[in-house]
Design an enzyme around this catalytic site. Structure first.
Site, short mmCIF file in Angstrom:
data_model
loop_
_atom_site.label_atom_id
_atom_site.label_comp_id
_atom_site.label_asym_id
_atom_site.label_seq_id
_atom_site.Cartn_x
_atom_site.Cartn_y
_atom_site.Cartn_z
N CYS A 1 7.58 -3.52 16.21
CA CYS A 1 7.21 -2.73 16.86
C CYS A 1 5.83 -3.03 17.26
CB CYS A 1 7.27 -1.26 16.17
SG CYS A 1 8.79 -0.68 15.74
N ASN B 1 -2.62 5.35 16.51
CA ASN B 1 -3.87 4.96 15.72
C ASN B 1 -4.15 3.16 16.14
OD1 ASN B 1 -4.25 7.25 14.04
ND2 ASN B 1 -2.42 6.71 13.05
N GLY C 1 7.12 -1.12 6.22
CA GLY C 1 8.81 -1.57 5.86
C GLY C 1 9.67 -0.64 6.58
N GLU C 2 10.94 -1.31 6.82
CA GLU C 2 11.85 -0.27 7.46
C GLU C 2 12.97 0.01 6.41
OE1 GLU C 2 12.95 1.43 10.10
OE2 GLU C 2 14.58 1.71 8.89
N HIS D 1 9.58 7.56 19.73
CA HIS D 1 8.64 6.92 20.71
C HIS D 1 8.70 6.60 22.26
CE1 HIS D 1 6.84 6.20 16.75
NE2 HIS D 1 7.52 5.31 16.30
N CYS E 1 3.16 8.78 0.58
CA CYS E 1 3.87 7.98 1.62
C CYS E 1 4.28 6.56 1.06
CB CYS E 1 2.86 7.65 2.96
SG CYS E 1 3.50 6.72 4.13
N SER F 1 12.14 7.68 6.79
CA SER F 1 11.86 7.52 8.34
C SER F 1 12.23 6.24 8.71
CB SER F 1 10.08 7.30 8.46
OG SER F 1 10.04 7.19 9.55
N CYS G 1 2.23 -1.49 15.49
CA CYS G 1 2.14 -1.32 14.25
C CYS G 1 1.66 -2.38 13.70
CB CYS G 1 3.52 -0.54 13.88
SG CYS G 1 3.59 -0.29 11.95
N CYS H 1 7.22 -6.33 7.54
CA CYS H 1 8.41 -5.66 8.30
C CYS H 1 8.88 -6.54 9.48
CB CYS H 1 7.69 -4.33 8.96
SG CYS H 1 9.18 -3.08 9.66
N GLU I 1 0.73 -1.28 0.10
CA GLU I 1 -0.08 0.01 0.19
C GLU I 1 0.76 1.16 0.06
OE1 GLU I 1 -3.51 -2.15 2.38
OE2 GLU I 1 -2.27 -0.88 3.56
N CYS J 1 -1.00 6.37 9.97
CA CYS J 1 0.38 5.82 10.51
C CYS J 1 0.07 4.38 11.09
CB CYS J 1 1.13 6.65 11.55
SG CYS J 1 1.31 8.25 10.81
N1 SAH Z 1 10.00 1.67 9.53
C1 SAH Z 1 10.17 3.10 9.46
C2 SAH Z 1 8.94 3.70 8.57
C3 SAH Z 1 7.50 3.33 9.09
S1 SAH Z 1 6.86 5.13 9.34
C4 SAH Z 1 9.92 3.60 10.74
O1 SAH Z 1 9.70 3.06 11.98
O2 SAH Z 1 10.09 5.23 11.13
C5 SAH Z 1 5.37 4.78 10.05
C6 SAH Z 1 5.46 5.66 11.45
O3 SAH Z 1 4.22 5.24 12.04
C7 SAH Z 1 6.34 5.48 12.37
O4 SAH Z 1 7.03 6.33 12.99
C8 SAH Z 1 5.68 4.59 13.15
O5 SAH Z 1 6.37 4.02 14.39
C9 SAH Z 1 4.39 5.25 13.39
N2 SAH Z 1 3.24 4.18 13.86
C10 SAH Z 1 3.28 2.89 13.87
N3 SAH Z 1 2.22 2.09 14.03
C11 SAH Z 1 1.46 3.38 14.47
C12 SAH Z 1 0.17 3.78 15.33
N4 SAH Z 1 -0.55 2.46 15.57
N5 SAH Z 1 -0.21 4.65 15.64
C13 SAH Z 1 0.52 5.69 15.26
N6 SAH Z 1 1.69 5.79 14.71
C14 SAH Z 1 2.19 4.70 14.30
#
Ligand code: SAH
Length: 381
Positions: free
Chosen positions: A142, A319, A187-188, A245, A131, A219, A145, A138, A92, A362
């Site tokens: 985390c 979220n 993904g990262e 975070h 985005c 990111s 996520c 991934c 996506e 996100c």
């Molecule tokens: N892997 C990379 C790219 C993903 S960016 C990274 O971690 O930065 C997506 C962003 O949304 C990251 O900051 C991630 O931590 C955040 N994110 C993931 N799940 C989320 C959620 N449920 N609510 C809000 N932010 C979230």
């Protein structure tokens, strides 16, 4: 001969390929322009090439590596594109229009500190940020996520990363311009460095899309070796966002498992040595999770940890995602946290929630659409 799949090739790789086919060299630039400047992924439509060459190119795989399966449009104009990969699986990407009043221009402005085009742009034009995803699934795990729920499927090829931009551009409304890219989808990026870097070079190639690296933000969860490579390969020109975070190792390791490998002191040291151009800032992403990382003490520690770094803090109220044991901080807590951090003189904003009615916010990009539906039922937004 180039091992690289066609949509991911640079002009010089095309030149090699064409030499092997007995074609003149100058066609390399023509083909590269068709793909990256005009967004044409179908060789049959490259009208200034001889028909025989077009057919050979199609046979050699000059076709779109992704297919638009679905476009979900939220009321706020956010569009989530669901893209089918060759050989199965879906990824996506999300188009996010920056309306002046939406308060989330920071998303685009991650790459825009020293940029005044927003003010100078004709009022009737809307700037849009895309985005993009770098992996199918991934491996970072985390806990809040959805993208990593099922682990890592595979990394995307540079051709697949770039194709997201090409296909998304076709979904723009007439008054919209795609001005910014954020590598914040599934993904990262730094866990998949080579293809990510290739995609960045393709997207910024002057003969192609020609995006300014300043308008692209990568990111990362904070993979220190990748940060070093990104900094030196692109001289700090590519914008950087870091998913922090938490301001202490105990809290961070609990929600971002990669922190055990690259603890905060190493991460902060890597950020200090990132060759950031003057006047640019690193975006610190901080997802606020109820009772986990959202206290006044966390805010104070965050300010201490970031002391001396050129940063701006982006707070993201968590979220809802499937089966997560965590939930968003209440709005009063979000406001209090923001005010506390900002009170120390740090630039700190709450990122407006965009597109969550189509699971495009996100952390909501997932392998299986069903996962998110489950999550939304369990944790009503
Ligand atoms: N892997 C990379 C790219 C993903 S960016 C990274 O971690 O930065 C997506 C962003 O949304 C990251 O900051 C991630 O931590 C955040 N994110 C993931 N799940 C989320 C959620 N449920 N609510 C809000 N932010 C979230």
């Amino acid at each position: 001969m180039s091992e690289v799949r066609p949509i991911g090739r640079f002009p010089e790789e095309w030149a090699e390929e064409l030499a092997a086919l007995g074609e003149p060299k100058y066609r390399a630039q023509q083909i590269f322009r068709w793909i990256h400047r005009h967004g044409e992924l179908d060789a049959a439509k490259m009208t200034d090439l001889p028909v025989a060459l077009r057919e050979r190119l199609t046979g050699a795989g000059v076709v779109a590596p992704l297919e638009v399966v679905d476009v979900h449009r939220a009321k706020d104009g956010t569009r989530k594109l669901v893209l089918g990969m060759q050989g199965g699986g879906r990824i996506e990407c999300v188009l996010i229009p920056m309306t002046p009043l939406s308060g989330d221009a920071d998303l685009a402005a991650a790459a825009d500190d020293d940029d005044d085009t927003l003010e100078n742009a004709p009022a009737e034009r809307t700037r849009v940020t895309l985005c993009v995803s770098t992996q199918f699934g991934c491996a970072m795990g985390c806990v809040f996520c959805a993208s990593g729920r099922a682990g890592l499927g595979r990394g995307l090829g540079a051709d697949e990363i770039v194709s997201q931009v090409i296909l998304a551009r076709r979904q723009l409304d007439e008054n919209e311009d795609l001005t910014n890219l954020v590598f914040m989808g599934m993904g990262e990026p730094l866990h998949h460095y080579d293809e990510t870097a290739r995609a960045l070079r393709l997207l910024t190639h002057p003969e192609g899309t020609g995006m300014s690296p300043r308008r692209i933000t990568v990111s990362t969860v904070g993979l220190v070796p990748g940060l070093k490579r990104l900094g030196s390969d692109f001289a700090g020109k590519v914008g950087l966002a870091v998913s922090l975070h938490a301001p202490d190792d105990a809290t961070r390791s609990r929600i971002v498992p990669m922190n055990k490998r690259y603890p905060l002191n190493e991460l902060i040291a890597a950020l200090k040595s990132y060759p950031l151009p003057r006047r640019r800032r690193i975006t610190i992403e901080y997802t606020l999770i109820d009772g986990v990382n959202d206290s006044d003490e966390h805010a104070d520690r965050l300010v201490r940890v970031l002391a001396g770094l050129p940063v701006k803090v982006n707070l993201i109220p968590m979220n809802p995602v499937a089966g997560a044991d965590f939930r968003a901080s209440p709005p009063e807590r979000v406001d209090a946290f923001q005010a506390r951090v900002a009170g120390y003189g740090l630039s700190c904003f709450v990122r407006a929630r965009r597109g969550d009615e189509v699971s495009a916010a996100c952390g909501q990009l997932a392998l299986e659409p069903g996962l998110i539906e489950l999550g939304r039922a369990r944790v009503p937004a």
